[in-house]
Motif scaffolding. Sequence first.
Motif, PDB file in Angstrom:
ATOM      1  N   VAL A   5      45.377  26.736  68.316  1.00 34.83           N
ATOM      2  CA  VAL A   5      45.665  26.671  69.604  1.00 34.83           C
ATOM      3  C   VAL A   5      47.063  27.422  69.859  1.00 34.83           C
ATOM      4  N   ALA A   6      47.982  27.181  68.940  1.00 36.23           N
ATOM      5  CA  ALA A   6      49.329  27.587  69.114  1.00 36.23           C
ATOM      6  C   ALA A   6      49.224  29.060  69.359  1.00 36.23           C
ATOM      7  N   THR A   7      48.046  29.727  68.660  1.00 37.41           N
ATOM      8  CA  THR A   7      48.400  31.343  68.703  1.00 37.41           C
ATOM      9  C   THR A   7      47.429  31.734  69.830  1.00 37.41           C
ATOM     10  N   TRP A   8      46.686  31.081  70.566  1.00 35.28           N
ATOM     11  CA  TRP A   8      46.074  31.494  71.905  1.00 35.28           C
ATOM     12  C   TRP A   8      47.228  31.735  73.054  1.00 35.28           C
ATOM     13  N   ARG A   9      46.707  32.640  74.024  1.00 37.55           N
ATOM     14  CA  ARG A   9      47.335  33.092  75.284  1.00 37.55           C
ATOM     15  C   ARG A   9      46.326  32.686  76.575  1.00 37.55           C
ATOM     16  N   TYR A  10      47.077  32.409  77.430  1.00 41.61           N
ATOM     17  CA  TYR A  10      46.438  31.893  78.779  1.00 41.61           C
ATOM     18  C   TYR A  10      46.949  32.951  79.974  1.00 41.61           C
ATOM     19  N   SER A  11      46.443  33.312  80.826  1.00 42.74           N
ATOM     20  CA  SER A  11      46.919  33.480  82.104  1.00 42.74           C
ATOM     21  C   SER A  11      47.317  32.131  82.641  1.00 42.74           C
ATOM     22  N   PRO A  12      48.834  32.112  83.068  1.00 43.39           N
ATOM     23  CA  PRO A  12      49.587  30.995  83.458  1.00 43.39           C
ATOM     24  C   PRO A  12      49.135  30.502  84.960  1.00 43.39           C
ATOM     25  N   THR A  13      49.319  29.430  85.347  1.00 47.85           N
ATOM     26  CA  THR A  13      49.168  28.880  86.687  1.00 47.85           C
ATOM     27  C   THR A  13      50.097  29.805  87.728  1.00 47.85           C
ATOM     28  N   ARG A  14      49.451  30.393  88.659  1.00 48.10           N
ATOM     29  CA  ARG A  14      50.137  31.278  89.493  1.00 48.10           C
ATOM     30  C   ARG A  14      50.019  30.997  91.157  1.00 48.10           C
ATOM     31  N   TRP A  15      50.832  31.119  91.854  1.00 43.30           N
ATOM     32  CA  TRP A  15      50.535  30.817  93.203  1.00 43.30           C
ATOM     33  C   TRP A  15      51.519  31.887  94.214  1.00 43.30           C
ATOM     34  N   GLN A  16      50.922  32.515  94.988  1.00 43.31           N
ATOM     35  CA  GLN A  16      51.529  33.394  95.761  1.00 43.31           C
ATOM     36  C   GLN A  16      52.813  34.380  94.920  1.00 43.31           C
ATOM     37  N   ALA A  55      45.494  27.519  84.673  1.00 46.76           N
ATOM     38  CA  ALA A  55      45.793  28.164  83.559  1.00 46.76           C
ATOM     39  C   ALA A  55      44.532  28.481  82.931  1.00 46.76           C
ATOM     40  N   LYS A  56      44.292  29.707  82.659  1.00 51.76           N
ATOM     41  CA  LYS A  56      43.131  30.132  82.084  1.00 51.76           C
ATOM     42  C   LYS A  56      43.085  30.819  80.579  1.00 51.76           C
ATOM     43  N   LEU A  57      42.248  30.475  79.749  1.00 56.96           N
ATOM     44  CA  LEU A  57      42.420  30.904  78.245  1.00 56.96           C
ATOM     45  C   LEU A  57      41.920  32.702  78.359  1.00 56.96           C
ATOM     46  N   GLU A  58      42.669  33.332  77.963  1.00 52.99           N
ATOM     47  CA  GLU A  58      42.461  34.953  77.839  1.00 52.99           C
ATOM     48  C   GLU A  58      41.992  35.376  76.319  1.00 52.99           C
ATOM     49  N   THR A  59      42.519  34.484  75.345  1.00 48.87           N
ATOM     50  CA  THR A  59      42.256  34.925  74.087  1.00 48.87           C
ATOM     51  C   THR A  59      40.658  34.717  73.871  1.00 48.87           C
TER      52      THR A  59
END
Length: 249
Positions: free
Chosen positions: A69-80, A238-242
Amino acid sequence: MTAKAAALLAGVMLMAGALQADARGGAKPAPLQFDFDFEATVQADGSVTDVRPDPALPEAIQTLVRQRVATWRYSPTRWQGTAEASTVTERIRAEAVPTREGGFALRIIEVTGQVRTAPANSRAAAMPMPPPRFPPELMRKNVNAVLVYDVLFGKDGIPHDVKLIYPSEPDSTIKRLDEASREAMRQWVAPKTFGGAPIACRVEVPIIFATTLDATLLHAPPEVSAMFEAYADRCPVAKLETPVAGTFL
């Protein structure tokens, strides 16, 4: 949880022997599947830190989960337009596959969950959505269905607007299930925050009514989620991108 962990540990210990025995006998074994839960922190740049596997898992499995899991990347939580670090709670579903060396490896089928943990100051006000009541007459008919909703939460954490977006043309059966789903959502309180402040936002809510043994086979078409992604006011998560399906722990 203890019983689940014990069953998992027993399965891991017996897995290699079972796969080897089936291979020697020429039989093709049914894949053994396991669920591995974890929490982790997704930083504002999408990197993953502080991976915390379910402590009830065997230590060897915890190590595999931390490393992968430490090697994965996510799109982070984002607001405005602003991103922030957040906590995700995820579930890895994996299957055991035999190796040439006579052992086994754990191949990832999917990662589900992607639930943002509420800040401590709002957890007391939160009330989880109760499971919808499955109409008995539909259960007896072995009805299986997936309903997907667009739910707008107010700053008070209450669903202010609930729209059924899938199926787009509900029949009489779907309408009965829709009634049950809406009744459950009327008892739901889930405050949404960003940067410590309450926000009003919308979330995609899939609800599965299943009489099949494997409810994971029930999915809405991918274009339903793709349509929801176009909403500018969807709740930050946050959404998994990998791409992980088919890779190994």
